[in-house]
Design a protein around this motif. Structure first.
Motif, PDB file in Angstrom:
ATOM      1  N   ASP A  66       3.027  -2.852   8.345  1.00 53.88           N
ATOM      2  CA  ASP A  66       3.669  -3.755   7.388  1.00 53.88           C
ATOM      3  C   ASP A  66       2.836  -3.823   6.107  1.00 53.88           C
ATOM      4  O   ASP A  66       1.673  -3.425   6.065  1.00 53.88           O
ATOM      5  CB  ASP A  66       3.842  -5.142   8.009  1.00 53.88           C
ATOM      6  CG  ASP A  66       2.522  -5.698   8.505  1.00 53.88           C
ATOM      7  OD1 ASP A  66       1.809  -6.321   7.707  1.00 53.88           O
ATOM      8  OD2 ASP A  66       2.202  -5.481   9.695  1.00 53.88           O
ATOM      9  N   ASP A  67       3.454  -4.330   5.050  1.00 55.59           N
ATOM     10  CA  ASP A  67       2.799  -4.403   3.739  1.00 55.59           C
ATOM     11  C   ASP A  67       1.514  -5.220   3.791  1.00 55.59           C
ATOM     12  O   ASP A  67       0.535  -4.884   3.126  1.00 55.59           O
ATOM     13  CB  ASP A  67       3.752  -5.000   2.696  1.00 55.59           C
ATOM     14  CG  ASP A  67       4.895  -4.059   2.360  1.00 55.59           C
ATOM     15  OD1 ASP A  67       4.774  -2.836   2.607  1.00 55.59           O
ATOM     16  OD2 ASP A  67       5.929  -4.547   1.848  1.00 55.59           O
ATOM     17  N   GLU A  68       1.497  -6.293   4.566  1.00 60.68           N
ATOM     18  CA  GLU A  68       0.306  -7.148   4.666  1.00 60.68           C
ATOM     19  C   GLU A  68      -0.876  -6.371   5.256  1.00 60.68           C
ATOM     20  O   GLU A  68      -1.998  -6.456   4.756  1.00 60.68           O
ATOM     21  CB  GLU A  68       0.624  -8.365   5.531  1.00 60.68           C
ATOM     22  CG  GLU A  68      -0.527  -9.336   5.674  1.00 60.68           C
ATOM     23  CD  GLU A  68      -0.133 -10.525   6.533  1.00 60.68           C
ATOM     24  OE1 GLU A  68      -0.741 -10.673   7.629  1.00 60.68           O
ATOM     25  OE2 GLU A  68       0.764 -11.286   6.128  1.00 60.68           O
ATOM     26  N   THR A  69      -0.622  -5.605   6.304  1.00 62.90           N
ATOM     27  CA  THR A  69      -1.677  -4.806   6.928  1.00 62.90           C
ATOM     28  C   THR A  69      -2.189  -3.751   5.962  1.00 62.90           C
ATOM     29  O   THR A  69      -3.403  -3.562   5.809  1.00 62.90           O
ATOM     30  CB  THR A  69      -1.161  -4.135   8.221  1.00 62.90           C
ATOM     31  OG1 THR A  69      -0.754  -5.162   9.136  1.00 62.90           O
ATOM     32  CG2 THR A  69      -2.223  -3.265   8.876  1.00 62.90           C
ATOM     33  N   LEU A  70      -1.277  -3.056   5.297  1.00 65.44           N
ATOM     34  CA  LEU A  70      -1.672  -2.032   4.339  1.00 65.44           C
ATOM     35  C   LEU A  70      -2.511  -2.630   3.214  1.00 65.44           C
ATOM     36  O   LEU A  70      -3.556  -2.076   2.839  1.00 65.44           O
ATOM     37  CB  LEU A  70      -0.438  -1.327   3.774  1.00 65.44           C
ATOM     38  CG  LEU A  70       0.370  -0.504   4.776  1.00 65.44           C
ATOM     39  CD1 LEU A  70       1.692  -0.069   4.157  1.00 65.44           C
ATOM     40  CD2 LEU A  70      -0.425   0.689   5.277  1.00 65.44           C
ATOM     41  N   ALA A  71      -2.093  -3.771   2.691  1.00 65.75           N
ATOM     42  CA  ALA A  71      -2.832  -4.422   1.608  1.00 65.75           C
ATOM     43  C   ALA A  71      -4.224  -4.839   2.077  1.00 65.75           C
ATOM     44  O   ALA A  71      -5.210  -4.656   1.351  1.00 65.75           O
ATOM     45  CB  ALA A  71      -2.049  -5.625   1.083  1.00 65.75           C
ATOM     46  N   ALA A  72      -4.314  -5.383   3.276  1.00 65.36           N
ATOM     47  CA  ALA A  72      -5.608  -5.825   3.800  1.00 65.36           C
ATOM     48  C   ALA A  72      -6.583  -4.658   3.955  1.00 65.36           C
ATOM     49  O   ALA A  72      -7.800  -4.836   3.820  1.00 65.36           O
ATOM     50  CB  ALA A  72      -5.420  -6.535   5.140  1.00 65.36           C
ATOM     51  N   LEU A  73      -6.061  -3.480   4.207  1.00 67.64           N
ATOM     52  CA  LEU A  73      -6.903  -2.299   4.380  1.00 67.64           C
ATOM     53  C   LEU A  73      -7.048  -1.482   3.098  1.00 67.64           C
ATOM     54  O   LEU A  73      -7.738  -0.462   3.087  1.00 67.64           O
ATOM     55  CB  LEU A  73      -6.328  -1.414   5.494  1.00 67.64           C
ATOM     56  CG  LEU A  73      -6.320  -2.047   6.890  1.00 67.64           C
ATOM     57  CD1 LEU A  73      -5.548  -1.174   7.868  1.00 67.64           C
ATOM     58  CD2 LEU A  73      -7.746  -2.273   7.377  1.00 67.64           C
ATOM     59  N   GLY A  74      -6.383  -1.924   2.027  1.00 63.82           N
ATOM     60  CA  GLY A  74      -6.461  -1.208   0.763  1.00 63.82           C
ATOM     61  C   GLY A  74      -5.754   0.140   0.791  1.00 63.82           C
ATOM     62  O   GLY A  74      -6.163   1.082   0.123  1.00 63.82           O
ATOM     63  N   ILE A  75      -4.689   0.222   1.555  1.00 63.86           N
ATOM     64  CA  ILE A  75      -3.926   1.465   1.698  1.00 63.86           C
ATOM     65  C   ILE A  75      -2.578   1.291   1.017  1.00 63.86           C
ATOM     66  O   ILE A  75      -1.857   0.344   1.290  1.00 63.86           O
ATOM     67  CB  ILE A  75      -3.738   1.821   3.188  1.00 63.86           C
ATOM     68  CG1 ILE A  75      -5.097   2.067   3.847  1.00 63.86           C
ATOM     69  CG2 ILE A  75      -2.823   3.028   3.346  1.00 63.86           C
ATOM     70  CD1 ILE A  75      -5.031   2.249   5.349  1.00 63.86           C
ATOM     71  N   GLU A  76      -2.249   2.225   0.121  1.00 59.32           N
ATOM     72  CA  GLU A  76      -0.975   2.146  -0.591  1.00 59.32           C
ATOM     73  C   GLU A  76       0.140   2.911   0.112  1.00 59.32           C
ATOM     74  O   GLU A  76       1.285   2.485   0.118  1.00 59.32           O
ATOM     75  CB  GLU A  76      -1.140   2.666  -2.020  1.00 59.32           C
ATOM     76  CG  GLU A  76      -1.998   1.759  -2.881  1.00 59.32           C
ATOM     77  CD  GLU A  76      -2.093   2.235  -4.314  1.00 59.32           C
ATOM     78  OE1 GLU A  76      -1.209   3.001  -4.759  1.00 59.32           O
ATOM     79  OE2 GLU A  76      -3.044   1.821  -4.990  1.00 59.32           O
ATOM     80  N   ASP A  77      -0.200   4.073   0.684  1.00 53.11           N
ATOM     81  CA  ASP A  77       0.797   4.934   1.310  1.00 53.11           C
ATOM     82  C   ASP A  77       0.841   4.664   2.812  1.00 53.11           C
ATOM     83  O   ASP A  77      -0.135   4.924   3.518  1.00 53.11           O
ATOM     84  CB  ASP A  77       0.433   6.394   1.055  1.00 53.11           C
ATOM     85  CG  ASP A  77       1.440   7.383   1.618  1.00 53.11           C
ATOM     86  OD1 ASP A  77       2.389   6.949   2.309  1.00 53.11           O
ATOM     87  OD2 ASP A  77       1.276   8.587   1.372  1.00 53.11           O
ATOM     88  N   PRO A  78       1.942   4.144   3.336  1.00 47.14           N
ATOM     89  CA  PRO A  78       2.001   3.819   4.766  1.00 47.14           C
ATOM     90  C   PRO A  78       1.818   5.036   5.674  1.00 47.14           C
ATOM     91  O   PRO A  78       1.436   4.889   6.834  1.00 47.14           O
ATOM     92  CB  PRO A  78       3.387   3.195   4.943  1.00 47.14           C
ATOM     93  CG  PRO A  78       4.173   3.625   3.770  1.00 47.14           C
ATOM     94  CD  PRO A  78       3.199   3.849   2.649  1.00 47.14           C
ATOM     95  N   PHE A  79       2.026   6.241   5.157  1.00 44.64           N
ATOM     96  CA  PHE A  79       1.818   7.439   5.961  1.00 44.64           C
ATOM     97  C   PHE A  79       0.333   7.721   6.203  1.00 44.64           C
ATOM     98  O   PHE A  79      -0.008   8.570   7.019  1.00 44.64           O
ATOM     99  CB  PHE A  79       2.490   8.661   5.313  1.00 44.64           C
ATOM    100  CG  PHE A  79       3.972   8.713   5.558  1.00 44.64           C
ATOM    101  CD1 PHE A  79       4.479   9.169   6.765  1.00 44.64           C
ATOM    102  CD2 PHE A  79       4.856   8.296   4.579  1.00 44.64           C
ATOM    103  CE1 PHE A  79       5.849   9.219   6.998  1.00 44.64           C
ATOM    104  CE2 PHE A  79       6.224   8.343   4.800  1.00 44.64           C
ATOM    105  CZ  PHE A  79       6.718   8.801   6.011  1.00 44.64           C
ATOM    106  N   GLU A  80      -0.544   7.029   5.492  1.00 46.82           N
ATOM    107  CA  GLU A  80      -1.982   7.236   5.655  1.00 46.82           C
ATOM    108  C   GLU A  80      -2.566   6.454   6.825  1.00 46.82           C
ATOM    109  O   GLU A  80      -3.732   6.649   7.166  1.00 46.82           O
ATOM    110  CB  GLU A  80      -2.722   6.874   4.370  1.00 46.82           C
ATOM    111  CG  GLU A  80      -2.443   7.831   3.231  1.00 46.82           C
ATOM    112  CD  GLU A  80      -3.203   7.470   1.977  1.00 46.82           C
ATOM    113  OE1 GLU A  80      -4.146   6.666   2.038  1.00 46.82           O
ATOM    114  OE2 GLU A  80      -2.845   8.008   0.921  1.00 46.82           O
TER     115      GLU A  80
END
Length: 133
Positions: free
Chosen positions: A45-59
């Motif tokens: 989810d967007d919250e998890t990606l933001a917390a990890l500093g990841i923009e591309d969910p495929f990463e």
């Protein structure tokens, strides 16, 4: 054994592979994983990606959420249960990009990486262990 799929593996199929990989871990490790949930979702989810500093969910193929074993004594009561989340679309994307690895092996690799975080290992620690194996 390399298994072929006539379709993109489902969330349930990825979960089955992950749970099989978990069951293959030595009992000494599995004993410390009681209560750790394994969940499979299409993407983080967007919250998890933001917390990890990841923009591309495929990463992001997986993430451990919880308190590492060595820190459990200091964890506040009422914390959420530990869980390992695997991300199906990202795993499938990596599997296709690699082309030479079985899906079972890749799912096991991602799961074991996240189990390493449960044991308090950093990404660098896990990478060093993998390089030495």
């Amino acid at each position: 054994m390399r298994r072929t799929y006539g379709h993109a593996p489902t969330l349930d199929e990825i979960e089955t592979l992950a749970l099989a990989a978990l069951a293959r871990l030595p009992q000494g490790f599995r004993a410390h994983l009681d209560g750790v949930a394994v969940l499979v979702e299409d993407f983080a989810d967007d919250e998890t990606l933001a917390a990890l500093g990841i923009e591309d969910p495929f990463e992001l193929t997986g993430v451990y959420e919880g308190v590492p074993l060595g820190d459990k004594f200091a964890a506040a009561s009422g914390t959420m249960p530990d869980r390992i989340r695997l991300f199906r679309a990202s795993i499938l994307d990596e599997w296709i990009a690699r082309g030479d690895e079985s899906l079972e092996h890749l799912v096991a690799h991602v799961l074991i990486h996240e189990v390493g975080h449960h044991f308090g290992l950093s990404d660098a620690d896990i990478d060093a262990l993998e390089a030495g194996a």
